[in-house]
Structures are given as structure tokens and as C-alpha cells.
Scaffold this active site. Structure first.
Site, PDB file in Angstrom:
ATOM      1  N   TYR A 233     -21.400 -26.728 -29.031  1.00  0.00           N
ATOM      2  CA  TYR A 233     -22.084 -27.578 -28.046  1.00  0.00           C
ATOM      3  C   TYR A 233     -21.113 -28.545 -27.369  1.00  0.00           C
ATOM      4  CZ  TYR A 233     -21.776 -30.725 -32.029  1.00  0.00           C
ATOM      5  OH  TYR A 233     -21.296 -31.473 -33.079  1.00  0.00           O
ATOM      6  N   GLY A 234     -19.864 -28.597 -27.834  1.00  0.00           N
ATOM      7  CA  GLY A 234     -18.883 -29.528 -27.290  1.00  0.00           C
ATOM      8  C   GLY A 234     -17.610 -28.797 -26.923  1.00  0.00           C
ATOM      9  N   SER A 235     -16.507 -29.226 -27.526  1.00  0.00           N
ATOM     10  CA  SER A 235     -15.222 -28.617 -27.152  1.00  0.00           C
ATOM     11  C   SER A 235     -15.179 -27.127 -27.472  1.00  0.00           C
ATOM     12  CB  SER A 235     -14.056 -29.341 -27.831  1.00  0.00           C
ATOM     13  OG  SER A 235     -14.061 -29.117 -29.224  1.00  0.00           O
TER      14      SER A 235
ATOM     15  N   VAL B 263     -21.435 -18.957 -34.839  1.00  0.00           N
ATOM     16  CA  VAL B 263     -21.214 -20.408 -34.815  1.00  0.00           C
ATOM     17  C   VAL B 263     -21.704 -20.926 -33.477  1.00  0.00           C
ATOM     18  CG1 VAL B 263     -19.489 -22.250 -34.868  1.00  0.00           C
ATOM     19  CG2 VAL B 263     -19.197 -20.235 -36.309  1.00  0.00           C
ATOM     20  N   PHE B 264     -22.576 -21.951 -33.517  1.00  0.00           N
ATOM     21  CA  PHE B 264     -23.081 -22.543 -32.271  1.00  0.00           C
ATOM     22  C   PHE B 264     -22.154 -23.668 -31.835  1.00  0.00           C
ATOM     23  CE2 PHE B 264     -25.629 -25.691 -29.963  1.00  0.00           C
ATOM     24  CZ  PHE B 264     -26.107 -24.895 -28.935  1.00  0.00           C
TER      25      PHE B 264
ATOM     26  N   GLU C  53     -12.295 -29.360 -36.799  1.00  0.00           N
ATOM     27  CA  GLU C  53     -13.475 -30.245 -36.793  1.00  0.00           C
ATOM     28  C   GLU C  53     -13.469 -31.170 -38.011  1.00  0.00           C
ATOM     29  OE1 GLU C  53     -15.567 -30.090 -34.134  1.00  0.00           O
ATOM     30  OE2 GLU C  53     -14.287 -28.530 -33.317  1.00  0.00           O
TER      31      GLU C  53
HETATM   32  C1  SIN Z   1     -18.662 -28.296 -31.005  1.00  0.00           C
HETATM   33  O1  SIN Z   1     -18.045 -28.161 -29.955  1.00  0.00           O
HETATM   34  O2  SIN Z   1     -19.563 -27.480 -31.317  1.00  0.00           O
HETATM   35  C2  SIN Z   1     -18.357 -29.400 -31.967  1.00  0.00           C
HETATM   36  C3  SIN Z   1     -17.952 -30.699 -31.352  1.00  0.00           C
HETATM   37  C4  SIN Z   1     -16.621 -30.652 -30.652  1.00  0.00           C
HETATM   38  O3  SIN Z   1     -15.646 -30.122 -31.196  1.00  0.00           O
HETATM   39  O4  SIN Z   1     -16.530 -31.167 -29.531  1.00  0.00           O
END
Ligand code: SIN
Length: 171
Positions: A10-12, A7-8, A83
Site C-alpha cells: 500500500y506504500g513504497s 503480499v499486499f 520493512e
Molecule cells: C507497503 O508499502 O506495503 C509498506 C509500507 C512502505 O514500505 O511504504
């Protein structure tokens, strides 16, 4: 889904990986950019005053750097719940330094009801300063993200410009 999956994040997911993972690596995906264009009614804001969190927008020729996690299938129950406010799983090619693998990424598409879209960075910063929700303040989401990116040696002008605006307002 059977077997372990990459799983990629990019945020939290980068800075709050509060789930079981088998491996975690710096990675990137091609053709996407990170943007604070998704509304958050459930984590960093409330229904009447949603915060701003990340999604990915299509950006041909760009690379989005982040952190990929190898997880067992049952972890998706938790991630799908976490999510849930507009995000969908997308199949994606995840690139490491020496190889690439098939995996998934959570993206909140423009058609989802919580999508906010683009607005001037000053307005984004003001909204982030104002908002908070059950998971904490919107400012913390931004600052934790910026630190998480720096820890991975990732530079992202969109994130760092917003961080500078927010810190200047709070000085
Ligand atoms: C993520 O982190 O990949 C999804 C967005 C988030 O939960 O901030």
C-alpha cells in the site's frame, strides 16, 4: 512459510517493487486505511529527525486499495529487512476483482517505538518537506506514492491532500 505467498503493498511496495515477484495485481483489503503516521529513521529521515511514512490503521467499513505481489518464500528475507523499522507481518484477506486470497501485509502498529500517530495535515506536510534519509527525501516518497496510486487508478484523499499541501509549499 512454504510455497508462494501474496503480499499486499500500500506504500513504497507499490512504486518500488525492487524484489522478484511472480505476479502483481491491483487489489484491496477491507477494514484498513493508509495513513502517514509511522516515523522513518532508516529510510526517509534520521534518528534525530524522523520522516513520515505509511502504515495502516483500522477503519471498519473502509477499503484500502493497492498492489498485491505473489512472491517466493525467500523474498521475505529481503522484505523483513526493508520493512524493519516497526513493521510486522499480518495475515490478511486480499481481494481482487473476481476472487480473494489469503496473504500478508506489513503494518506498523501503534505500539511500535517509531509510531508517530495523527497530527494536522499542515504539520505532516512540513515534516515531509523537511526530512530526508538514506533512501532519499520524504517528499519523493510522497510524490512517488501519489503517482503510483494514480497509475493504478486509485484515489486516496489523505495522500492527495498531503501531496497538494507539499506542492503548494514548494511552488
Ligand atoms: C507497503 O508499502 O506495503 C509498506 C509500507 C512502505 O514500505 O511504504
Amino acid at each position: 512459510m512454504t510455497g508462494s505467498t501474496w503480499v499486499f503493498g500500500y506504500g513504497s511496495l507499490i512504486w518500488r517493487p525492487d524484489f522478484l515477484w511472480l505476479d502483481a495485481r491491483r487489489a484491496h483489503i477491507r477494514g484498513w486505511s493508509r495513513r502517514f503516521w509511522q516515523g522513518s529513521h532508516d529510510h526517509r529521515g534520521v534518528a534525530t529527525d524522523p520522516g513520515r511514512v505509511l502504515t495502516l490503521v483500522e477503519a471498519p467499513g473502509e477499503r484500502c486499495y493497492g498492489r498485491a505481489f505473489l512472491i517466493e518464500p525467500d523474498v521475505f528475507d529481503y522484505l523483513d529487512f526493508r520493512e524493519k523499522n516497526g513493521y510486522e507481518r499480518h495475515a490478511v484477506d486480499i481481494c481482487f476483482a473476481e476472487e480473494h486470497v489469503s496473504g500478508v501485509v506489513y503494518i506498523a502498529p501503534a505500539a511500535n517505538p517509531a509510531f508517530l500517530g495523527d497530527t494536522p495535515l499542515d504539520d505532516m506536510a512540513a515534516q515531509i518537506i523537511r526530512c530526508a534519509g538514506p533512501s532519499g527525501t520524504n517528499v519523493d516518497y510522497l510524490l512517488e506514492l501519489a503517482e503510483g496510486l494514480r497509475n493504478l487508478g486509485i484515489s486516496d484523499p489523505h495522500v492527495f491532500e498531503l501531496e497538494a499541501l507539499v506542492l503548494a509549499e514548494q511552488a
